[in-house]
Design an enzyme around this catalytic site. Structure first.
Site, PDB file in Angstrom:
ATOM      1  N   ASN A   1       0.867   7.478   2.842  1.00  0.00           N
ATOM      2  CA  ASN A   1       1.551   6.595   3.788  1.00  0.00           C
ATOM      3  C   ASN A   1       3.039   6.896   3.920  1.00  0.00           C
ATOM      4  O   ASN A   1       3.793   6.103   4.486  1.00  0.00           O
ATOM      5  CB  ASN A   1       1.357   5.127   3.385  1.00  0.00           C
ATOM      6  CG  ASN A   1      -0.067   4.660   3.627  1.00  0.00           C
ATOM      7  OD1 ASN A   1      -0.824   5.300   4.352  1.00  0.00           O
ATOM      8  ND2 ASN A   1      -0.446   3.555   3.019  1.00  0.00           N
TER       9      ASN A   1
ATOM     10  N   LYS B   1       1.888   4.741  -1.089  1.00  0.00           N
ATOM     11  CA  LYS B   1       1.220   5.901  -1.692  1.00  0.00           C
ATOM     12  C   LYS B   1       1.608   7.128  -0.881  1.00  0.00           C
ATOM     13  O   LYS B   1       2.118   7.006   0.255  1.00  0.00           O
ATOM     14  CB  LYS B   1      -0.296   5.721  -1.698  1.00  0.00           C
ATOM     15  CG  LYS B   1      -0.924   5.470  -0.328  1.00  0.00           C
ATOM     16  CD  LYS B   1      -2.413   5.235  -0.432  1.00  0.00           C
ATOM     17  CE  LYS B   1      -3.024   4.933   0.937  1.00  0.00           C
ATOM     18  NZ  LYS B   1      -4.488   4.720   0.848  1.00  0.00           N
TER      19      LYS B   1
ATOM     20  N   ASP C   1       0.822  -1.221   0.000  1.00  0.00           N
ATOM     21  CA  ASP C   1       0.000   0.000   0.000  1.00  0.00           C
ATOM     22  C   ASP C   1       0.855   1.268   0.000  1.00  0.00           C
ATOM     23  O   ASP C   1       0.564   2.220   0.728  1.00  0.00           O
ATOM     24  CB  ASP C   1      -0.957   0.000   1.192  1.00  0.00           C
ATOM     25  CG  ASP C   1      -2.141   0.948   0.974  1.00  0.00           C
ATOM     26  OD1 ASP C   1      -2.451   1.252  -0.199  1.00  0.00           O
ATOM     27  OD2 ASP C   1      -2.745   1.384   1.965  1.00  0.00           O
TER      28      ASP C   1
END
Length: 374
Positions: free
Chosen positions: A175, A172, A170
């Site tokens: 984050n 991105k 995840d």
């Protein structure tokens, strides 16, 4: 940008009705034996909440001060009544494990974890520079010099996770955090796959749609090489201020990622264009990083001026630093007058997460890390 995963949506949960809720309560009592919640309340009382920092799907993040040490931390609060399915519980437990075992300058660190009847509390590093997403939102795109520095530190963080047999899944801008000196910190590990020996693949359809690798969308078994696709998408966003594949329709977006080619602006350097093209190979076996993982990417011409040894020791000065506290956070949250940790009195009070409590201790942590990985 929407996150997609196999966990149930709020609407699906509500439609399940009271019968499902009763089953979840029964399941949670079996899966998560009761801990001492009085101790959790005592630990919570050691922290003074100073202000809001952010809000997520399952909870919020607040700046707190630990009274015994006077140190400041970020306190991530997750309401148990938002963690109802077994998959959601798995995500919470995965994040808790990875935060404990990780020991890298470019990854947020867990200092304490505890629970009360209705909530879970993660006490982690306070990273004052805000999300990379916020900086991109303000600037649109970044210079190659700045992108090169962030990309190199993110590369070291991802490579560390891969060496610990973790598929991140995840990556991105939301984050990636920046500390007060301008160094990056990767956060949010709920969608990670913690691989065991002999099991280095995953098949779950999860992540953030715009960043999903083709092999994840197609439903194939995939490896940590999927992270190098998302890394390529992130580089493209930082360099251009937009996504390589865009469409309002989720179905068309997935079709674009699987079938279509992307355009690279000619104003980017040849090195930048080449790196993005080699990372965004639809066939994972042809993708840069497929053979020797992060080492291949470090050797690319785009990073020729980066001394990765010095970078890992944080000896290279960042291109940007934060000299104004809370400048890069949502000001509506930061200025919020009410900063109490509001009570929750729903079915979440029946859930108890076993082995959730944690207090930072170097020797114990090393022992736990060996138990988890081996």
């Amino acid at each position: 940008m929407g996150q997609v995963c196999i966990k149930e949506s709020k609407q699906q949960t509500e439609e399940a009705g009271d019968a499902m809720e009763k089953n979840e309560i029964k399941d949670s009592q079996q899966l998560f034996p009761e801990e001492d919640n009085d101790k959790g309340r005592q630990q919570l009382n050691e922290f003074t909440i100073l202000r809001h920092l952010g809000r997520g799907t399952n909870g919020k993040v607040m700046l707190v001060q630990h009274q015994p040490t006077q140190k400041q931390y970020a306190m991530k609060v997750v309401c148990k009544n938002k963690v109802q399915s077994l998959t959601q519980k798995k995500y919470i437990k995965t994040e808790r494990k990875i935060l404990e075992i990780s020991d890298c300058s470019f990854i947020t660190k867990l200092h304490y974890a505890f629970q009360t009847q209705t909530k879970l509390y993660f006490i982690i590093d306070y990273v004052s520079g805000g999300e990379l997403f916020y900086h991109l939102k303000m600037n649109g795109k970044m210079s190659e010099k700045r992108v090169r520095f962030y990309a190199a530190e993110i590369l070291l963080g991802l490579d560390y996770l891969h060496k610990e047999n973790i598929i991140y899944r995840d990556l991105k801008p939301e984050n990636i955090l920046l500390d007060n000196e301008g160094h990056i910190k990767i956060c949010d590990f709920g969608l990670c796959k913690l691989c065991t020996q002999g099991d280095n693949y995953a098949k779950s359809f999860c992540g953030t749609l715009e960043y999903l690798a083709p092999e994840v969308i197609s439903g194939d078994m995939y490896s940590k090489v999927c992270d190098w696709w998302t890394y390529g998408v992130l580089l493209y966003v930082m360099l251009t201020g937009r996504l390589p594949f865009q469409n309002d329709s989720k179905k068309e977006m997935m079709k674009s990622i699987l079938m279509e080619q992307f355009e690279i602006p000619n104003d980017l350097s040849e090195e930048a264009q080449d790196l993005v093209q080699k990372l965004l190979k639809k066939n994972p076996q042809e993708r840069l990083g497929a053979i020797r993982d992060g080492a291949e990417i470090q050797e690319h011409e785009f990073f020729k001026d980066i001394d990765f040894v010095k970078l890992e020791r944080r000896e290279i000065k960042p291109p940007f630093y934060n000299d104004k506290p809370f400048q890069f956070f949502d000001q509506n949250l930061v200025r919020k007058s009410t900063i109490q940790d509001t009570p929750v009195n729903e079915f979440g009070k029946y859930q108890n997460f076993s082995n959730f409590t944690y207090k930072e201790d170097k020797m114990i942590n090393e022992y736990n890390k060996l138990l988890i990985i081996h």
